[in-house]
Scaffold this motif. Structure first.
Motif, PDB file in Angstrom:
ATOM      1  N   VAL A 185       0.850  -1.188   0.000  1.00 15.24           N
ATOM      2  CA  VAL A 185       0.000   0.000   0.000  1.00 15.24           C
ATOM      3  C   VAL A 185       0.890   1.244   0.000  1.00 15.24           C
ATOM      4  CG1 VAL A 185      -1.779   1.294   1.237  1.00 15.24           C
ATOM      5  CG2 VAL A 185      -1.820  -1.217   1.242  1.00 15.24           C
ATOM      6  N   GLU A 186       0.714   2.098  -1.000  1.00 16.52           N
ATOM      7  CA  GLU A 186       1.431   3.364  -1.048  1.00 16.52           C
ATOM      8  C   GLU A 186       0.653   4.398  -0.245  1.00 16.52           C
ATOM      9  OE1 GLU A 186       1.724   4.268  -5.185  1.00 16.52           O
ATOM     10  OE2 GLU A 186       3.675   3.264  -5.382  1.00 16.52           O
ATOM     11  N   ILE A 187       1.349   5.090   0.641  1.00 20.93           N
ATOM     12  CA  ILE A 187       0.703   6.089   1.493  1.00 20.93           C
ATOM     13  C   ILE A 187       1.398   7.431   1.310  1.00 20.93           C
ATOM     14  CG2 ILE A 187       0.094   6.738   3.855  1.00 20.93           C
ATOM     15  CD1 ILE A 187       0.089   3.789   4.574  1.00 20.93           C
ATOM     16  N   VAL A 188       0.621   8.421   0.913  1.00 22.07           N
ATOM     17  CA  VAL A 188       1.134   9.787   0.756  1.00 22.07           C
ATOM     18  C   VAL A 188       0.401  10.688   1.743  1.00 22.07           C
ATOM     19  CG1 VAL A 188       1.396  11.752  -0.788  1.00 22.07           C
ATOM     20  CG2 VAL A 188       1.637   9.424  -1.681  1.00 22.07           C
ATOM     21  N   ARG A 189       1.172  11.321   2.613  1.00 24.22           N
ATOM     22  CA  ARG A 189       0.558  12.227   3.596  1.00 24.22           C
ATOM     23  C   ARG A 189       0.474  13.621   2.987  1.00 24.22           C
ATOM     24  NH1 ARG A 189      -0.816  11.408   8.667  1.00 24.22           N
ATOM     25  NH2 ARG A 189      -1.083  13.151  10.088  1.00 24.22           N
ATOM     26  N   LEU A 190      -0.735  14.144   2.896  1.00 16.42           N
ATOM     27  CA  LEU A 190      -0.964  15.435   2.280  1.00 16.42           C
ATOM     28  C   LEU A 190      -0.688  16.580   3.252  1.00 16.42           C
ATOM     29  CD1 LEU A 190      -4.322  14.495   0.500  1.00 16.42           C
ATOM     30  CD2 LEU A 190      -1.984  14.295  -0.382  1.00 16.42           C
ATOM     31  N   SER A 191      -0.516  17.762   2.708  1.00 18.68           N
ATOM     32  CA  SER A 191      -0.225  18.927   3.542  1.00 18.68           C
ATOM     33  C   SER A 191      -1.368  19.247   4.492  1.00 18.68           C
ATOM     34  CB  SER A 191       0.064  20.147   2.649  1.00 18.68           C
ATOM     35  OG  SER A 191      -1.048  20.436   1.807  1.00 18.68           O
ATOM     36  N   THR A 192      -2.561  18.773   4.156  1.00 24.03           N
ATOM     37  CA  THR A 192      -3.728  19.002   5.017  1.00 24.03           C
ATOM     38  C   THR A 192      -3.748  18.085   6.230  1.00 24.03           C
ATOM     39  OG1 THR A 192      -5.015  17.456   3.689  1.00 24.03           O
ATOM     40  CG2 THR A 192      -5.114  19.772   3.060  1.00 24.03           C
ATOM     41  N   GLY A 193      -2.855  17.090   6.212  1.00 21.18           N
ATOM     42  CA  GLY A 193      -2.826  16.128   7.308  1.00 21.18           C
ATOM     43  C   GLY A 193      -3.526  14.829   6.974  1.00 21.18           C
ATOM     44  N   PHE A 194      -4.315  14.843   5.897  1.00 21.52           N
ATOM     45  CA  PHE A 194      -4.974  13.621   5.460  1.00 21.52           C
ATOM     46  C   PHE A 194      -3.987  12.736   4.700  1.00 21.52           C
ATOM     47  CE2 PHE A 194      -8.493  16.606   5.962  1.00 21.52           C
ATOM     48  CZ  PHE A 194      -9.415  15.844   6.655  1.00 21.52           C
ATOM     49  N   GLU A 195      -4.350  11.467   4.545  1.00 22.08           N
ATOM     50  CA  GLU A 195      -3.524  10.518   3.805  1.00 22.08           C
ATOM     51  C   GLU A 195      -4.225  10.082   2.532  1.00 22.08           C
ATOM     52  OE1 GLU A 195      -1.054   8.201   7.341  1.00 22.08           O
ATOM     53  OE2 GLU A 195      -2.778   7.247   6.383  1.00 22.08           O
ATOM     54  N   HIS A 196      -3.413   9.858   1.498  1.00 21.01           N
ATOM     55  CA  HIS A 196      -3.915   9.221   0.277  1.00 21.01           C
ATOM     56  C   HIS A 196      -3.288   7.839   0.207  1.00 21.01           C
ATOM     57  CE1 HIS A 196      -5.311   8.643  -3.812  1.00 21.01           C
ATOM     58  NE2 HIS A 196      -4.094   8.266  -4.146  1.00 21.01           N
ATOM     59  N   ARG A 197      -4.142   6.798   0.214  1.00 17.99           N
ATOM     60  CA  ARG A 197      -3.640   5.429   0.228  1.00 17.99           C
ATOM     61  C   ARG A 197      -4.038   4.714  -1.055  1.00 17.99           C
ATOM     62  NH1 ARG A 197      -5.371   6.604   5.364  1.00 17.99           N
ATOM     63  NH2 ARG A 197      -7.461   5.773   4.979  1.00 17.99           N
ATOM     64  N   ASN A 198      -3.085   4.042  -1.648  1.00 14.89           N
ATOM     65  CA  ASN A 198      -3.320   3.353  -2.914  1.00 14.89           C
ATOM     66  C   ASN A 198      -2.813   1.918  -2.829  1.00 14.89           C
ATOM     67  OD1 ASN A 198      -3.954   3.165  -5.808  1.00 14.89           O
ATOM     68  ND2 ASN A 198      -1.728   3.070  -6.071  1.00 14.89           N
ATOM     69  N   LEU A 199      -3.682   0.966  -3.164  1.00 14.02           N
ATOM     70  CA  LEU A 199      -3.314  -0.449  -3.151  1.00 14.02           C
ATOM     71  C   LEU A 199      -2.600  -0.790  -4.454  1.00 14.02           C
ATOM     72  CD1 LEU A 199      -3.636  -3.070  -1.464  1.00 14.02           C
ATOM     73  CD2 LEU A 199      -5.720  -3.524  -2.756  1.00 14.02           C
ATOM     74  N   ARG A 200      -1.344  -1.232  -4.363  1.00 15.00           N
ATOM     75  CA  ARG A 200      -0.539  -1.470  -5.553  1.00 15.00           C
ATOM     76  C   ARG A 200      -1.011  -2.697  -6.330  1.00 15.00           C
ATOM     77  NH1 ARG A 200       4.647   0.399  -6.088  1.00 15.00           N
ATOM     78  NH2 ARG A 200       4.505  -0.719  -8.089  1.00 15.00           N
ATOM     79  N   HIS A 201      -1.436  -3.726  -5.611  1.00 16.66           N
ATOM     80  CA  HIS A 201      -1.854  -4.962  -6.260  1.00 16.66           C
ATOM     81  C   HIS A 201      -3.212  -5.405  -5.715  1.00 16.66           C
ATOM     82  CE1 HIS A 201       2.088  -5.358  -8.061  1.00 16.66           C
ATOM     83  NE2 HIS A 201       2.636  -5.185  -6.881  1.00 16.66           N
ATOM     84  N   ARG A 202      -3.994  -5.997  -6.600  1.00 20.78           N
ATOM     85  CA  ARG A 202      -5.334  -6.432  -6.219  1.00 20.78           C
ATOM     86  C   ARG A 202      -5.300  -7.540  -5.180  1.00 20.78           C
ATOM     87  NH1 ARG A 202      -9.737  -9.143 -10.413  1.00 20.78           N
ATOM     88  NH2 ARG A 202     -11.393  -9.527  -8.879  1.00 20.78           N
ATOM     89  N   HIS A 203      -4.331  -8.452  -5.322  1.00 18.90           N
ATOM     90  CA  HIS A 203      -4.273  -9.614  -4.439  1.00 18.90           C
ATOM     91  C   HIS A 203      -3.092  -9.520  -3.477  1.00 18.90           C
ATOM     92  CE1 HIS A 203      -7.422 -11.457  -6.768  1.00 18.90           C
ATOM     93  NE2 HIS A 203      -6.702 -11.393  -7.877  1.00 18.90           N
ATOM     94  N   SER A 204      -3.276 -10.093  -2.308  1.00 20.84           N
ATOM     95  CA  SER A 204      -2.193 -10.157  -1.331  1.00 20.84           C
ATOM     96  C   SER A 204      -1.156 -11.175  -1.781  1.00 20.84           C
ATOM     97  CB  SER A 204      -2.753 -10.543   0.040  1.00 20.84           C
ATOM     98  OG  SER A 204      -3.457 -11.775  -0.038  1.00 20.84           O
TER      99      SER A 204
END
Length: 211
Positions: A27-46
């Motif tokens: 999971v890619e996690i980018v912390r925004l300047s607002t304090g919120f996080e943007h999370r993106n799942l790189r692959h559909r399956h574990s």
């Protein structure tokens, strides 16, 4: 001599029950300047990773794994592995049965249904494809009635194919035991026999693959 990419043989079962490991998610996690996080799942399956070294109890166990490693040509050839905690379709502690997992809904045309295991409920549930069911363990039901004939199980790719398509609206369910397709994730098994006898168990990493 051609070497198969996958060998339908299981890692020694008695050794797998001492194994450590389990599923992982990228999971890619980018912390925004607002304090919120943007999370993106790189692959559909574990992807599951294990350390089979923790299952060894004797030099005889170690010799068996070494022979297995050589026969698979190290990382070259995949093989079956039983996850000691998650190896069948029923809830933990219960036996697998024909009504465990919904494979799909009949439409009067489709005859082939892929095996899967569902984690969670509703739209957020994760549907895990199961490609390596264990032969002789698959039970099937159509429209709430268990059936004993009229279908074939593919234990190589993980599917059930009916001789005649289930009727429109009929739920197709199944229960079964399954293995995880894996390969060795190390080029060399480094073994110190003296250290092993003293309790230093070698690491034998395995990683899930898509055969």
């Amino acid at each position: 001599m051609a070497i198969a990419a996958f060998d339908e043989v299981r890692f020694p079962l008695r050794l797998s029950f001492g194994t450590s490991g389990g599923p992982g998610r990228r999971v890619e996690i980018v912390r925004l300047s607002t304090g919120f996080e943007h999370r993106n799942l790189r692959h559909r399956h574990s992807v599951r990773r294990y350390d089979a070294g923790s299952g060894l109890r004797s030099l005889a166990d170690l010799a068996e794994v070494l022979a297995f490693f050589e026969a698979r040509r190290g990382r070259l050839t995949g093989f079956r592995f039983r996850d000691p905690l998650d190896w069948h379709t029923a809830p933990y502690g219960a036996p697998a049965g024909a009504f465990d997992q919904l494979l799909g809904i009949g439409d009067g045309v489709t005859t082939r249904f892929s095996l899967r295991k569902i984690y969670g409920e509703g739209e957020a549930a994760y549907h895990r494809p199961i490609e390596k069911p264990v032969a002789g363990t698959v039970t099937v039901a159509v429209d709430g009635v268990e059936v004993a004939a009229g279908f074939a199980i593919d234990t190589v790719s993980g599917s059930v194919t009916f001789a005649a398509p289930p009727g429109a609206g009929a739920a197709v369910t199944a229960g079964f035991a399954f293995d995880v397709p894996v390969r060795f994730d190390v080029e060399q098994l480094s073994v110190n026999v003296a250290a092993f006898e003293a309790g230093d168990i070698p690491s034998i990493p395995l990683i899930e693959i898509r055969p």
